[in-house]
Write an enzyme that holds these catalytic residues in place. Structure first.
Site, PDB file in Angstrom:
ATOM      1  N   LYS A  43       0.800  -1.174  -0.009  1.00 24.92           N
ATOM      2  CA  LYS A  43       0.103  -0.039  -0.024  1.00 24.92           C
ATOM      3  C   LYS A  43       0.720   1.350   0.100  1.00 24.92           C
ATOM      4  O   LYS A  43       0.836   2.223  -0.773  1.00 24.92           O
ATOM      5  CB  LYS A  43      -0.903   0.060   1.136  1.00 24.92           C
ATOM      6  N   GLN A  97      -4.585  -1.854   9.396  1.00 26.54           N
ATOM      7  CA  GLN A  97      -4.226  -3.109   8.712  1.00 26.54           C
ATOM      8  C   GLN A  97      -4.810  -4.265   9.852  1.00 26.54           C
ATOM      9  O   GLN A  97      -4.469  -4.242  10.877  1.00 26.54           O
ATOM     10  CB  GLN A  97      -2.740  -3.360   8.663  1.00 26.54           C
ATOM     11  N   ASP A 121     -11.135   2.250   3.793  1.00 30.13           N
ATOM     12  CA  ASP A 121     -11.538   0.877   3.614  1.00 30.13           C
ATOM     13  C   ASP A 121     -12.769   0.360   3.602  1.00 30.13           C
ATOM     14  O   ASP A 121     -13.204  -0.718   3.113  1.00 30.13           O
ATOM     15  CB  ASP A 121     -10.757   0.106   4.949  1.00 30.13           C
TER      16      ASP A 121
END
Ligand code: NAD
Length: 281
Positions: A53, A97, A120
């Site tokens: 990312k 994460q 997200d």
């Protein structure tokens, strides 16, 4: 082999090239999109995803910050960090994460992220917006799958769509996205008694399970679009999907490979959400 291979890397590269132009334009106006990536502990898979990312941010010109917390960090330390990032004007997207170490409450952490920075798409507000069909952040993997289906030129409207897997981050949002495009959607999961029969009905089949090569050629309707979200390591230590590529590629009309299918799209969609967030600020 009869199936046409959907090249996720190429589709993602096209999306990223467009985003790069948009980001350069935003930067010239003093509004560089910014993404904060939070990682807790030293899980090697999490580390690998975080690095990917960050690389994508660097490639496209997105400002990125990594916040690396030790494995034994407390819930309140993590929540404090998120509060700071929520207030930080350089940051338009916050990504924690997952999975988090088991002593931390993932749901509470996700809910603490400002919905306006939830790139997200995991916050209950984002999920609710998706459910009732109003604009909001959409979970990156299912959003990427929709782009791959679009690439085939096959219309979803009226088609039998089967999603295998019912997780909050892939299976459920995937089913809603297909429904939004007027598919007739079935969700299968670990307690579905006859998975093969459901799969054989599918004009569009999305496998998001995490069981190596579970889906074989004799479970596929000839000509179907098959999207393989799963990633696991097989007995020989090779990265494989949920789909048995050799047998399914002889029957399906379209098929994504693993690697090089859904994976690159997930990152491209994360970048897209981050740019959209910057545009909204
Ligand atoms: P998860 O473990 O949360 O969910 C798996 C789902 O599969 C569950 O809903 C379960 O009911 C179902 N399932 C398990 N065994 C089954 C069986 N025998 N038959 C039918 N259904 C069964 O996983 P997830 O987070 O949704 O991820 C699914 C897979 O997708 C994993 O392999 C993951 O690594 C992969 N993934 C890939 C990307 C990417 O960018 N490529 C992103 C997210 C997830």
């Amino acid at each position: 082999m009869s199936a046409k291979i959907i090249d996720g890397k190429a589709v993602a590269a096209k999306i990223k090239a467009n985003l790069k132009l948009q980001i350069a334009d935003l930067t010239s106006k003093g509004k560089t999109p910014g993404l904060a990536v939070v990682i807790v502990g030293d899980n090697p898979s999490s580390r690998k995803y975080v690095n990917m990312k960050k690389r994508a941010c660097a490639e496209l010109g997105v400002y990125s910050e990594e916040h690396s917390l030790s494995r034994d960090s407390t819930q309140s330390e993590l929540l404090c960090l998120i509060d700071d990032l929520n207030q930080n004007p350089r940051i338009h997207g916050i990504l924690v994460q997952l999975p988090l170490p088991s002593h931390l409450n993932e749901g509470q952490v996700i809910e603490r992220i400002a919905p306006s920075k939830d790139v997200d798409g995991f916050h209950p507000i984002s999920v609710g917006k998706l459910m009732i069909g109003i604009p909001g952040f959409i979970s990156c993997t299912p959003a990427g799958v929709m782009e791959l289906i679009k690439e085939t030129g096959v219309s979803i409207e009226g088609k039998e769509c089967v999603v295998i897997g019912r997780s909050n981050i892939v299976g459920k949002p995937q089913a809603i996205l297909l429904l939004r495009e007027h598919g007739t959607v079935t969700i299968c999961h670990s307690r579905t008694p006859d998975l093969a029969a459901c799969c054989r009905r599918a004009d569009i089949l999305i496998a998001a399970v995490g069981k190596p090569e579970l889906i074989k050629g004799d479970m596929i309707k000839p000509g179907a679009v098959v999207i393989d979200v799963g990633t696991s390591v097989n007995a020989e230590g090779k990265l494989v999907g949920d789909v048995h590529f050799d047998s399914v590629s002889k029957v399906a009309g379209w098929l994504t490979p693993v690697p090089g299918g859904v994976g690159p799209m997930t990152i491209a969609m994360l970048m897209k959400n981050t740019v959209e967030s910057a545009l909204n600020f």
